[in-house]
Design a protein around this motif. Structure first.
Motif, PDB file in Angstrom:
ATOM      1  N   LYS A 283       0.738  -1.398   0.075  1.00 50.10           N
ATOM      2  CA  LYS A 283      -0.075   0.154  -0.026  1.00 50.10           C
ATOM      3  C   LYS A 283       0.660   1.196  -0.157  1.00 50.10           C
ATOM      4  O   LYS A 283       1.829   1.437   0.730  1.00 50.10           O
ATOM      5  CB  LYS A 283      -0.922  -0.137   1.220  1.00 50.10           C
TER       6      LYS A 283
ATOM      7  N   GLY B 236      -7.912   8.750   5.622  1.00 46.35           N
ATOM      8  CA  GLY B 236      -6.865   7.565   6.015  1.00 46.35           C
ATOM      9  C   GLY B 236      -7.376   6.252   5.634  1.00 46.35           C
ATOM     10  O   GLY B 236      -6.790   5.180   5.872  1.00 46.35           O
TER      11      GLY B 236
ATOM     12  N   ASP C 116      -5.417   2.544   4.013  1.00 51.06           N
ATOM     13  CA  ASP C 116      -4.885   1.449   4.965  1.00 51.06           C
ATOM     14  C   ASP C 116      -6.060   0.389   5.211  1.00 51.06           C
ATOM     15  O   ASP C 116      -5.297  -0.646   5.168  1.00 51.06           O
ATOM     16  CB  ASP C 116      -4.415   2.148   6.410  1.00 51.06           C
TER      17      ASP C 116
HETATM   18 MG    MG Z   1      -2.518   7.693   5.774  1.00 49.51          MG
END
Ligand code: MG
Ligand code: ASP
Length: 423
Positions: free
Chosen positions: A13, A162, A165
């Protein structure tokens, strides 16, 4: 090929700074190629280029849409903000093909990554692995747009800021990857913030639980939800820097986040975290009878205010008590309004708010089996003359609220007190 002729699938990632421009995307392609050459079936999850999501959000919220006469809208917000990841997925697939690596991009709905319809903060329900795994095992790198899923009604839903993830961990769990490597702009998880303590050390391993505490205490390396999912699904994570080149020594790079049992070298405390995001609210002269706390915190919960540390103590005057608790700084003013509005029902004399505070925490699974951890903490702070305002503990964490001006001093003192300088 991995053990006994089985393919070993790997998820990689890359965050926004790792794909910030074409040159960096080309570097990412080289890192992916190195894993393909090493025999892995690879899926890559990408974020939007750094800054892109903020820019897209601004088009859709008060600073953009409303200012231009558009009413904000949750489902269409997701359509707009999810687009950043689509761009990087396509560009990385092109960069891979450019260096002779078979690759194609996958959007959330094409896999599909099925999510609930809580737009803007959706949760992943299910990731059917078959199509994806078949493509990967046939030698085609799957380049996946992170942060996005599709609802059962076929609408785009994003997973919260975010959230790439979490996309990566969910994919890794679905295809039974040997590991999920999270490439970012730091080279791992540190014993504390290296900007505060130059002696901070990179941890080679950390347990899921410790990582969860660190993430929720403001170490912004991983989305908290992704760590929860990795722990629940038993997906080993590795956090490492993308600013390396294939051929660099990566065997020991980064920090592995895994089960506690897999960590040989035991420490009592693994890290010192701090947060300046909290404010302390003090209520004076509360009636000392059942139902008062429920009255206060019920109202705050109804208003979606998250309360963290709480202490209550008897006042000198008979039948009254004082209470202190912390909330996020951005909720401080609202909290005061809410309790003031209910002053009669709650029955306190006075309320005060202090935003000049910091929360400093020590974290470690070793606390479960060792005594004296709190004593060391309080001793180290006392020696530096740092006054403790509020204390809270969990099984693997002790937090203290102190005057914000002493944050650095406290972090350094605790880092030394638990021997983290010498790891
Ligand atoms: Mg991040
Ligand atoms: N691009 C999204 C964000 O900035 C998701 C991510 O990067 O993980 O929040």
């Amino acid at each position: 090929m991995g053990v006994r002729g089985q393919v070993s699938r790997l998820v990689m990632k890359f965050g926004g700074t790792s794909v910030a421009d074409l040159e960096r995307i080309r570097r990412v392609a080289r890192l992916v190629n190195a894993e393909v050459q090493a025999g892995h079936s690879v899926a890559v999850v990408v974020s939007a280029m750094s800054g892109k999501t903020n820019e897209l959000v601004a088009w859709t919220d008060g600073s953009g849409a409303a200012a231009q006469g558009l009413a904000p809208s949750d489902d269409e917000y997701d359509v707009v903000v999810a687009s950043g990841e689509q761009v990087t997925a396509g560009l990385l697939a092109m960069a891979l093909r450019n260096i002779g690596v078979a690759a194609r991009s996958w959007l959330g709905w094409q896999i599909p990554i099925i999510a609930d319809d809580a737009h803007g903060r959706a949760r992943i329900d299910e990731v059917p692995p078959d199509k994806l795994a078949a493509a990967m095992d046939a030698g085609e790198v799957a380049v996946i747009a992170g942060f996005q899923g599709v609802t059962r009604d076929g609408r785009i839903a994003t997973l919260g800021r975010g959230g790439s993830d979490t996309s990566a961990v969910a994919i890794a769990a679905a295809v039974k990857a040997i590991r999920c490597d999270i490439y970012t702009d730091v080279d791992g998880v540190y014993t504390t913030d290296p900007r505060i303590e130059a002696k901070a050390r990179r941890l080679s391993k950390i347990s899921y639980e410790e990582m969860l505490e660190m993430a929720s205490l403001g170490a912004k390396v991983l989305q908290t939800r992704s760590v929860e999912l990795a722990m629940a699904q038993g997906v080993p994570l590795r956090v490492l820097s993308s600013f390396i080149e294939p051929g660099d020594d990566t065997a020991n790079a980064g920090t592995i986040v895994c089960d506690e049992e897999e960590i040989m070298e035991k420490r009592i405390v693994s890290g010192v975290a701090y947060s300046r995001d909290e404010a302390k609210i003090s209520l004076f002269g509360l009636p000392d009878h059942p139902g008062v706390s429920s009255e206060i915190f019920g109202r705050l919960a109804d208003a979606n205010v998250n309360v963290d540390m709480i202490v209550q103590s008897h006042a000198r005057t008979a039948d009254t008590a004082n209470m202190e608790f912390t909330v996020g700084k951005r909720d401080a003013a609202r909290t005061v309004e809410i309790v003031r509005a209910a002053q009669k029902e709650i029955g306190f004399d006075d309320v005060a708010v202090n935003e000049d505070v910091a929360k400093v925490s020590v974290i470690g699974v070793g606390m479960r089996s060792h005594t004296g951890v709190a004593k060391t903490m309080f001793g180290a702070l006392a020696e530096k003359g740092v006054n403790i305002q509020v204390i809270s503990t969990s099984e693997i964490k002790i937090s203290v609220l102190i005057d914000a001006a002493y944050t650095e001093l406290a972090v350094r003192a605790l880092h030394a007190a638990y021997g983290l300088d010498q790891l």
